[in-house]
Design an enzyme around this catalytic site. Structure first.
Site, PDB file in Angstrom:
ATOM      1  CG  ASN A 289      10.372  -8.765  -6.477  1.00  0.00           C
ATOM      2  OD1 ASN A 289      11.202  -9.497  -6.970  1.00  0.00           O
ATOM      3  ND2 ASN A 289      10.508  -7.835  -5.636  1.00  0.00           N
ATOM      4  CD1 TRP A 290       8.317 -14.563  -9.211  1.00  0.00           C
ATOM      5  CD2 TRP A 290       9.667 -15.898 -10.324  1.00  0.00           C
ATOM      6  NE1 TRP A 290       7.448 -15.209  -9.996  1.00  0.00           N
ATOM      7  CE2 TRP A 290       8.338 -16.045 -10.717  1.00  0.00           C
ATOM      8  CE3 TRP A 290      10.603 -16.704 -10.707  1.00  0.00           C
ATOM      9  CZ2 TRP A 290       8.215 -16.936 -11.778  1.00  0.00           C
ATOM     10  CZ3 TRP A 290      10.517 -17.645 -11.684  1.00  0.00           C
ATOM     11  CH2 TRP A 290       8.921 -17.664 -12.211  1.00  0.00           C
ATOM     12  CE  LYS A 291      10.021  -9.265  -2.442  1.00  0.00           C
ATOM     13  NZ  LYS A 291       9.627  -8.720  -1.077  1.00  0.00           N
TER      14      LYS A 291
ATOM     15  CG  HIS B 263      12.173  -3.924  -4.099  1.00  0.00           C
ATOM     16  ND1 HIS B 263      12.437  -4.480  -2.648  1.00  0.00           N
ATOM     17  CD2 HIS B 263      10.799  -4.530  -4.221  1.00  0.00           C
ATOM     18  CE1 HIS B 263      11.373  -5.353  -2.129  1.00  0.00           C
ATOM     19  NE2 HIS B 263      10.528  -5.323  -3.119  1.00  0.00           N
TER      20      HIS B 263
ATOM     21  CD  GLU C 246      13.047  -7.084  -0.483  1.00  0.00           C
ATOM     22  OE1 GLU C 246      13.333  -7.873  -1.493  1.00  0.00           O
ATOM     23  OE2 GLU C 246      11.934  -7.233   0.255  1.00  0.00           O
TER      24      GLU C 246
ATOM     25  CD  GLU D   2       6.789  -3.325  -3.129  1.00  0.00           C
ATOM     26  OE1 GLU D   2       6.108  -4.238  -3.684  1.00  0.00           O
ATOM     27  OE2 GLU D   2       8.019  -3.348  -3.263  1.00  0.00           O
TER      28      GLU D   2
ATOM     29  N   GLY E 289       6.366  -8.566   3.116  1.00  0.00           N
ATOM     30  CA  GLY E 289       6.695  -9.978   3.841  1.00  0.00           C
ATOM     31  C   GLY E 289       6.339 -10.052   5.104  1.00  0.00           C
TER      32      GLY E 289
ATOM     33  CB  SER F 181       1.431  -8.479   3.337  1.00  0.00           C
ATOM     34  OG  SER F 181       2.563  -8.621   3.856  1.00  0.00           O
TER      35      SER F 181
ATOM     36  N   GLY G  64       4.814 -10.197  -3.812  1.00  0.00           N
ATOM     37  CA  GLY G  64       6.376 -11.031  -3.589  1.00  0.00           C
ATOM     38  C   GLY G  64       5.858 -12.438  -3.287  1.00  0.00           C
ATOM     39  N   GLY G  65       5.670 -12.586  -2.040  1.00  0.00           N
ATOM     40  CA  GLY G  65       5.452 -14.049  -1.582  1.00  0.00           C
ATOM     41  C   GLY G  65       4.288 -14.739  -2.423  1.00  0.00           C
TER      42      GLY G  65
HETATM   43  O1  LIG Z   1       8.087  -6.464  -4.565  1.00  0.00           O
HETATM   44  C1  LIG Z   1       7.203  -7.004  -3.815  1.00  0.00           C
HETATM   45  C2  LIG Z   1       7.099  -6.642  -2.535  1.00  0.00           C
HETATM   46  O2  LIG Z   1       8.376  -6.399  -1.846  1.00  0.00           O
HETATM   47  C3  LIG Z   1       6.087  -7.473  -1.787  1.00  0.00           C
HETATM   48  O3  LIG Z   1       6.476  -8.458  -1.056  1.00  0.00           O
HETATM   49  P1  LIG Z   1       5.554  -9.347  -0.282  1.00  0.00           P
HETATM   50  O4  LIG Z   1       4.191  -9.472  -1.278  1.00  0.00           O
HETATM   51  O5  LIG Z   1       6.301 -10.790  -0.233  1.00  0.00           O
HETATM   52  O6  LIG Z   1       4.985  -8.439   0.947  1.00  0.00           O
END
Ligand SMILES: O=C[C@H](O)COP(=O)(O)O
Length: 252
Positions: free
Chosen positions: A14-16, A103, A105, A174, A180, A216, A237-238
């Site tokens: 997920n590149w956000k 999600h 967010e 999640e 994050g 994470s 994510g990151g």
């Molecule tokens: O969609 C992905 C998640 O929100 C995890 O993000 P993260 O891997 O940066 O903690």
């Protein structure tokens, strides 16, 4: 009894709200070529979810590769006066295989309710797009020992769509406190919730649905998470923004 070994591993990046045409080009080629070179696709389904404007780019660069792609959200409406929304049929124009829905967010920053998340999942399914339904508790929920109650409430409208629909979905657990933050849930903490989700799925005849962990995830912790009986992969994510790290998660 279903075991993790009967379900194929799935790792979705997920590149956000990250990326640019130039940066995506490098990242996508790194993932695409890395997957072919390592054979990662032989034991893992791999996908990326960029921001909407880059779906055309992603579909071009990944065309013919083993890596699939999806969107980070989808409207539950078909079309019309819904400024800023993107429909499932539009995602189909770019051959999206996946759509993240619910999600944390989106729930926290845009007030999405679990009922709306279910509508979004339904809209995706209507266009043959697999919804990845995200659920998870906050730190406060966990500290108040409400984790499983929160998960149940978030899942309820989705499970109410019925066995046939739910069997075509993916669930992503999640924990909000792990997203994050660098604070990954321990494999045992994650497994406890995954087992609960699995039981909920089993109860409606959807026990084979893949349940991903997110929060994470890195190459360094992926293997221990994937070793758990009910963890079928990851929503990353990151770490999905670095090709080598993302591939190392897929092959962990
Ligand atoms: O969609 C992905 C998640 O929100 C995890 O993000 P993260 O891997 O940066 O903690």
């Amino acid at each position: 009894m279903t075991t993790a070994k009967t379900r194929q591993r799935l790792v979705i990046g997920n590149w956000k709200m990250n990326g640019s045409l130039a940066a995506n080009e490098v990242l996508l080629k790194g993932i695409r070529d890395g997957v072919e070179n390592t054979g990662a696709h032989n034991h893992c389904i791999i996908a990326v979810c960029p921001s909407f404007p880059y779906l055309a780019q992603v579909s071009q660069v990944l065309a013919g590769s083993s890596v699939s792609w999806g969107a980070q959200d989808v409207s539950w409406q078909e079309s019309g006066a819904f400024t800023g929304e993107v429909s499932a049929s539009m995602l189909n124009d770019f051959n999206c295989a996946w759509a993240l829905v619910g999600h944390s967010e989106r729930r926290a920053l845009h007030g999405e309710t679990s009922e709306q998340v279910a509508l979004k999942a339904q809209a995706a399914l209507a266009h043959n797009i697999t919804p990845v339904v995200c659920v998870g508790e906050t730190l406060q929920d966990r500290e108040q020992e409400k984790t499983l109650a929160v998960i149940q409430a978030q899942l309820a409208p989705v499970l109410a769509l019925g066995e046939q629909a739910v069997n075509k979905m993916v669930i992503a657990y999640e924990p909000v406190w792990a997203i994050g933050t660098g604070l990954t849930a321990s494999p045992e903490q994650a497994q406890e919730v995954h087992a609960y989700i699995r039981a909920q799925l089993n109860a409606i005849g959807a026990g084979n649905v893949q349940v991903l962990y997110g929060g994470s995830v890195k190459a360094a912790n992926a293997a221990s998470l994937f070793a758990m009986a009910d963890i079928d992969g990851a929503l990353v994510g990151g770490a999905a923004l670095v090709a080598e790290e993302f591939l190392n998660i897929a092959t962990a």
